[in-house]
Design an enzyme around this catalytic site. Structure first.
Site, mmCIF file in Angstrom:
data_model
loop_
_atom_site.group_PDB
_atom_site.id
_atom_site.type_symbol
_atom_site.label_atom_id
_atom_site.label_comp_id
_atom_site.label_asym_id
_atom_site.label_seq_id
_atom_site.Cartn_x
_atom_site.Cartn_y
_atom_site.Cartn_z
ATOM 1 N N HIS A 360 -0.897 6.141 2.922
ATOM 2 C CA HIS A 360 -2.552 5.592 2.917
ATOM 3 C C HIS A 360 -3.305 6.959 2.719
ATOM 4 O O HIS A 360 -3.187 7.979 3.147
ATOM 5 C CB HIS A 360 -3.203 4.515 4.086
ATOM 6 C CG HIS A 360 -3.628 5.143 4.958
ATOM 7 N ND1 HIS A 360 -4.428 4.634 5.191
ATOM 8 C CD2 HIS A 360 -3.025 4.968 6.063
ATOM 9 C CE1 HIS A 360 -4.469 4.848 6.658
ATOM 10 N NE2 HIS A 360 -3.380 5.281 7.222
ATOM 11 N N ASP A 371 -6.066 10.653 10.313
ATOM 12 C CA ASP A 371 -5.474 9.572 10.521
ATOM 13 C C ASP A 371 -6.339 9.231 8.681
ATOM 14 O O ASP A 371 -7.360 9.221 8.726
ATOM 15 C CB ASP A 371 -5.460 8.847 11.027
ATOM 16 C CG ASP A 371 -5.041 7.313 10.844
ATOM 17 O OD1 ASP A 371 -4.544 6.527 9.548
ATOM 18 O OD2 ASP A 371 -5.632 5.995 11.373
ATOM 19 N N GLU A 408 -4.653 1.062 3.218
ATOM 20 C CA GLU A 408 -4.390 0.449 4.904
ATOM 21 C C GLU A 408 -4.841 0.178 5.986
ATOM 22 O O GLU A 408 -4.566 -0.116 6.777
ATOM 23 C CB GLU A 408 -3.435 1.369 5.512
ATOM 24 C CG GLU A 408 -2.094 1.916 5.534
ATOM 25 C CD GLU A 408 -2.836 2.017 7.256
ATOM 26 O OE1 GLU A 408 -1.511 2.224 8.191
ATOM 27 O OE2 GLU A 408 -3.992 2.728 7.525
ATOM 28 N N GLU A 409 -6.095 0.725 6.434
ATOM 29 C CA GLU A 409 -6.795 0.443 7.598
ATOM 30 C C GLU A 409 -7.305 -1.175 7.704
ATOM 31 O O GLU A 409 -7.121 -1.930 9.244
ATOM 32 C CB GLU A 409 -8.045 1.413 7.639
ATOM 33 C CG GLU A 409 -7.458 2.932 7.295
ATOM 34 C CD GLU A 409 -7.271 3.332 9.009
ATOM 35 O OE1 GLU A 409 -6.797 2.199 9.407
ATOM 36 O OE2 GLU A 409 -6.372 4.138 9.500
ATOM 37 N N ASP A 437 1.853 8.612 7.526
ATOM 38 C CA ASP A 437 0.742 8.217 7.877
ATOM 39 C C ASP A 437 -0.242 9.027 8.979
ATOM 40 O O ASP A 437 -0.869 10.142 8.308
ATOM 41 C CB ASP A 437 0.325 6.445 9.165
ATOM 42 C CG ASP A 437 -1.231 6.527 8.968
ATOM 43 O OD1 ASP A 437 -2.110 7.035 9.145
ATOM 44 O OD2 ASP A 437 -0.604 5.023 9.397
ATOM 45 N N HIS A 521 -9.865 7.618 14.291
ATOM 46 C CA HIS A 521 -11.070 6.542 13.728
ATOM 47 C C HIS A 521 -12.449 6.878 13.812
ATOM 48 O O HIS A 521 -13.361 5.819 14.025
ATOM 49 C CB HIS A 521 -10.645 4.897 13.535
ATOM 50 C CG HIS A 521 -9.016 4.623 13.095
ATOM 51 N ND1 HIS A 521 -9.197 2.451 14.062
ATOM 52 C CD2 HIS A 521 -8.653 5.194 12.392
ATOM 53 C CE1 HIS A 521 -7.505 3.119 12.874
ATOM 54 N NE2 HIS A 521 -6.857 4.043 12.575
HETATM 55 ZN ZN LIG Z 1 -3.297 6.095 8.997
#
Ligand SMILES: [Zn+2]
Ligand SMILES: *[C@@H]1O[C@H](CO)[C@@H](O)[C@H](O)[C@H]1NC(C)=O
Ligand SMILES: *[C@@H]1O[C@H](CO)[C@@H](O)[C@H](O)[C@H]1NC(C)=O
Ligand SMILES: *[C@@H]1O[C@H](CO)[C@@H](O)[C@H](O)[C@H]1NC(C)=O
Ligand SMILES: *[C@@H]1O[C@H](CO)[C@@H](O)[C@H](O)[C@H]1NC(C)=O
Ligand SMILES: *[C@@H]1O[C@H](CO)[C@@H](O)[C@H](O)[C@H]1NC(C)=O
Ligand SMILES: *[C@@H]1O[C@H](CO)[C@@H](O)[C@H](O)[C@H]1NC(C)=O
Ligand SMILES: *[C@@H]1O[C@H](CO)[C@@H](O)[C@H](O)[C@H]1NC(C)=O
Ligand SMILES: *[C@@H]1O[C@H](CO)[C@@H](O)[C@H](O)[C@H]1NC(C)=O
Ligand SMILES: *[C@@H]1O[C@H](CO)[C@@H](O)[C@H](O)[C@H]1NC(C)=O
Length: 704
Positions: A360, A371, A408-409, A437, A521
């Site tokens: 993603h 990420d 995706e998230e 990922d 994140h």
């Molecule tokens: Zn991810």
């Protein structure tokens, strides 16, 4: 999103939190091993591996980590990705979907003590001079994707990690939940399930926080400096993330089971979305909120639940504290908006067989260096490596398709909608799906895969020198895992592929117990963090790019698809043993005989097709080789059940699925296992029949 895996610390916590997850990572006694010599490479493999460069990986990483790219917000980044692939000789395009999504508008949180004084949490992460993207004007606020809007005020209760068992424990302790706000700790189950469980217990809002206990020994309390000065967590770090009910179904919540195109019919999505508001906060903001519960309700150590007491200097009491109230407001903007997948194709000589590789592209933050954009850098580099072979006039035997997924998230949107749109073609031609990922958030490689891929996944590791050392990736991986390939649950884009019967693999590299803390994140998952702490010199990026390129090359270009289907039988036997333990521990009386027979039948079929393969290779019989390849391509479709698992039609693979109350971690023989755990013998019996029938279908596809 991705299941955050930190070797050591979190693995232990996970195991403690949910003993029934069947995380297949049993520890065998550590035997001192001989280093395995690096497998020599062919000329083509040398070309591929030699083309991977830390200089270009660094460039790609820099590009992806210096502009906002929340789902549906950055078309130019999708186009840029497709352009890089076109430059490398691939045929590229953009595919778009119209999805229901929500974006943050404003929020507030206030704690009012019983004496009337007030604590006002900061709610946002620090702007750091050393890390330029933390101050970007278009940086993204802290929020939970798919949170409901709402304005609530109430006393509040600490609910531990927010699993169903935590709520059961609270009720047993007589803590009143109805009408209260929950404060839950991150870790263990997927965050959306914490909100779902709170909602189902009559709670009206949720605060999620990160506890420093998840950082093991790399903490400020242990004398490590915090980011950006050192490897410990910056105290203002906030984990954003989706609160969709991932284990119900992923994808656009308003178009379950079919692609979200303009004009598609839509549900209201409430089956997979919360109706109470939630926000994530830092440990610094959480500490006073937890401290105000000290001395009220049951103290954390007496609650006696694993993963309940963290490392902050509070008692982790349940509360509520009479008169201590939280006021939470969260305003989200709801919209139906386009998202963009970049797709690239190299057509193979055999149009009927396809390898799909995906990652993603969207991130919760301007950075996203680990990420997901460590993985994005890897697939741009992989495309460039294959471009070197294309320049030499090479054409693979099988089609190779690259997907750069958006959304995706929020809930695996771009990949799920793509699979839902192209399912007839994928069902006819897909051989495997390879996912990356978080390619690099630390120096410990890890692989999860469906069993037919284990052997080729492991053999490929022996071809890779790990991070420019004289050790192979295999040796480093083996030392960490004792040679266990993990079972796929959910948490990344392989999910829609697996649950349509397409075998998959997920590769990445994670921190260990000694590594800098990965700010998942958070704004601090930035280029500055990556180049100073996560992967200085891009060496893990390089090894993962070389690995994925060689694995894709093996799958796409060998005469016989390099599957070991016997290993599917071997693995199912061990899942069967686990099932017998579950039967025993739940004192259920069910007849598992039909499952036993079906696995034995599969084992026989796998042996037969392997013999057929050996004979065809020895005699050079092309027609039989092609037949064997089509069996390998198709057998896994047999494990799919129409109607899916109980209460979750999307999840149709009867051999493994994410747990209903874990969201990330896998359960094997899920229809049977979860019914036994719920004490539902009739459903368990029904799924023994269904699972045995599914294994028989897979077995018949392999039969001569
Ligand atoms: Zn991810
Ligand atoms: C999209 O991402 C690129 C690269 O990071 C960045 O330069 C650009 O400003 C972003 N576009 C938007 C609309 O945020
Ligand atoms: C009210 O209680 C809080 C928490 O115990 C304390 O920090 C604060 O000083 C108190 N305020 C007053 C005015 O007593
Ligand atoms: C805590 O729980 C464990 C197992 O769940 C149990 O064996 C033990 O007796 C409990 N301890 C207390 C103090 O309740
Ligand atoms: C923990 O909190 C208590 C009470 O608030 C305080 O007395 C003690 O100094 C704190 N300990 C540490 C290590 O901060
Ligand atoms: C891209 O498409 C063109 C024609 O549409 C075709 O000739 C070419 O071989 C394709 N390239 C690849 C890498 O498949
Ligand atoms: C490449 O393969 C796709 C899918 O099979 C097909 O639709 C397309 O026509 C092919 N393109 C070429 C140039 O062969
Ligand atoms: C690998 O490198 C280490 C450290 O540089 C060295 O001690 C070791 O002898 C080397 N091993 C081999 C097999 O070359
Ligand atoms: C396939 O895997 C099984 C078990 O995992 C192993 O025993 C067997 O030797 C493998 N077959 C081949 C041909 O390598
Ligand atoms: C067992 O599960 C099925 C399917 O989810 C459900 O309809 C049924 O009511 C359950 N039975 C019991 C006894 O819980």
């Amino acid at each position: 999103m991705h299941n955050l895996r930190l070797l050591g610390v979190v693995a232990l916590l996970l195991a403690g939190a949910s003993p029934c997850q069947h995380e297949r990572r049993e520890r065998r006694p550590h035997i001192k091993r001989q280093a395995v010599p690096q497998t020599p490479l062919t000329v083509e493999e040398n070309t591929l591996v030699g083309s991977v460069s830390t200089t270009t990986l660094d460039q790609w990483s820099y590009y992806y980590t210096h502009g906002a790219h929340l789902a549906g917000k950055n078309l130019s980044m999708a186009q840029w990705t497709a352009d890089r692939w076109t430059e490398s000789g691939w045929n590229s395009s953009i595919v778009s979907y119209d999805v229901f999504i929500n974006y943050p508008v404003s929020k507030s949180l206030t704690l009012t003590y019983s004496n009337g004084s007030v604590f006002q949490p900061a709610l946002e992460e620090a702007v750091l001079e050393a890390d330029e993207t933390t101050s970007y004007p278009d940086r993204i606020p802290t929020f939970n994707g798919y949170s409901a809007s709402g304005n609530v005020e109430a006393e509040y209760v600490y609910v531990g990690r927010g699993q169903q068992v935590d709520f059961e424990r609270l009720k047993a302790l007589g803590v009143s939940l109805e009408g209260k706000i929950a404060i839950a700790r991150y870790g263990g189950p997927f965050r959306g399930l914490k909100v779902k469980n709170a909602q189902e217990n009559g709670m009206i809002g949720v605060i999620l926080f990160t506890d420093t206990a998840d950082d093991g020994k790399i903490t400020e309390a242990n004398g490590y400096a915090a980011y950006p000065d050192g490897p410990a967590r910056n105290p203002t770090t906030v984990q954003r993330g989706s609160v969709q009910f991932l284990s119900t179904y992923p994808g656009d919540p308003t178009t379950p089971g079919y692609p979200s195109k303009e004009g598609s019919p839509r549900t209201d999505g409430s089956a997979a979305l919360p109706h109470i508001p939630s926000i994530p906060i830092s440990w610094l903001d959480a500490k006073p909120i937890l401290a105000a519960l000290d001395g009220h309700g049951t103290a954390g150590d007496l609650v006696n639940r694993s993963g309940w007491v963290g490392a902050l200097n509070v008692s982790y009491s349940t509360g509520p504290a009479p008169g201590a109230r939280l006021s939470l407001s969260n305003v989200m903007e709801e919209t139906i908006t386009p998202i963009w997948d970049a797709i690239a194709v190299i057509n193979g000589t055999n149009a009927d067989e396809t390898i799909v590789i995906g990652n993603h592209r969207d991130a919760w933050i301007v950075g996203g260096a680990a990420d997901p954009n460590s993985g994005t850098a890897v697939i741009v580099e992989l495309a460039k490596a294959f471009g070197k072979l294309l320049e030499q006039g090479w054409k693979p035997k099988r089609n190779i398709v690259l997907g750069s997924w958006d959304g995706e998230e929020y809930g695996l949107l771009g990949s799920t909608e793509f699979v839902e749109e192209y399912i007839p073609w994928l069902t006819d031609t897909a051989v495997s799906y390879l996912n990356v990922d978080i390619a690099a958030s630390g120096p410990h490689p890890s692989v999860d895969a469906t069993p037919e891929l284990h052997q080729v996944a492991i053999e490929t590791m022996k071809k890779i020198s790990w991070m420019d050392t004289n050790r192979t990736m295999y040796d480093v991986w083996y030392e960490d895992t004792d040679g266990e390939v993990g079972v796929l649950g959910s948490g990344s884009d392989y999910t829609a592929f697996v649950h349509n019967g397409i075998g998959s693999l997920d590769i990445g590299s994670n921190p260990g117990a000694e590594s800098p803390v990965y700010p998942y994140h958070s704004n601090f998952d930035s280029y500055h963090w990556m180049t100073n702490f996560g992967d200085p010199g891009f060496l893990a990026h390089k090894s993962i790019a070389q690995y994925l390129t060689l694995l894709a090359y093996s799958l796409a270009d060998t005469d016989v698809i390099p599957f070991n289907v016997s290993n599917f039988g071997v693995q199912m036997n061990s899942y069967y043993d686990d099932l017998l333990s579950t039967v025993k521990s739940t004192s259920s009386s069910v007849e598992t005989g039909p499952l036993r027979l079906a696995i034995d039948d599969f084992t026989q079929s796998a042996l037969q097709v392997q013999q057929q393969e050996e004979q065809a290779v020895a005699s050079g019989d092309a027609a039989t080789l092609s037949l064997v390849n089509s069996k390998y391509r198709d057998f896994q479709r047999g494990f799919i059940s129409q109607g899916g698992l109980p209460g979750r039609e999307f999840f149709r693979h009867l051999i493994f699925a994410p747990g209903s109350d874990t969201g990330y971690a896998p359960v094997t023989f899920p229809g049977i296992t979860e019914a036994l755990q719920a004490g539902n013998v009739s459903t368990a019996t029904e799924f023994i029949t269904k699972t045995a029938a599914a294994i028989k279908v897979a077995s018949d596809i392999l039969k001569i």
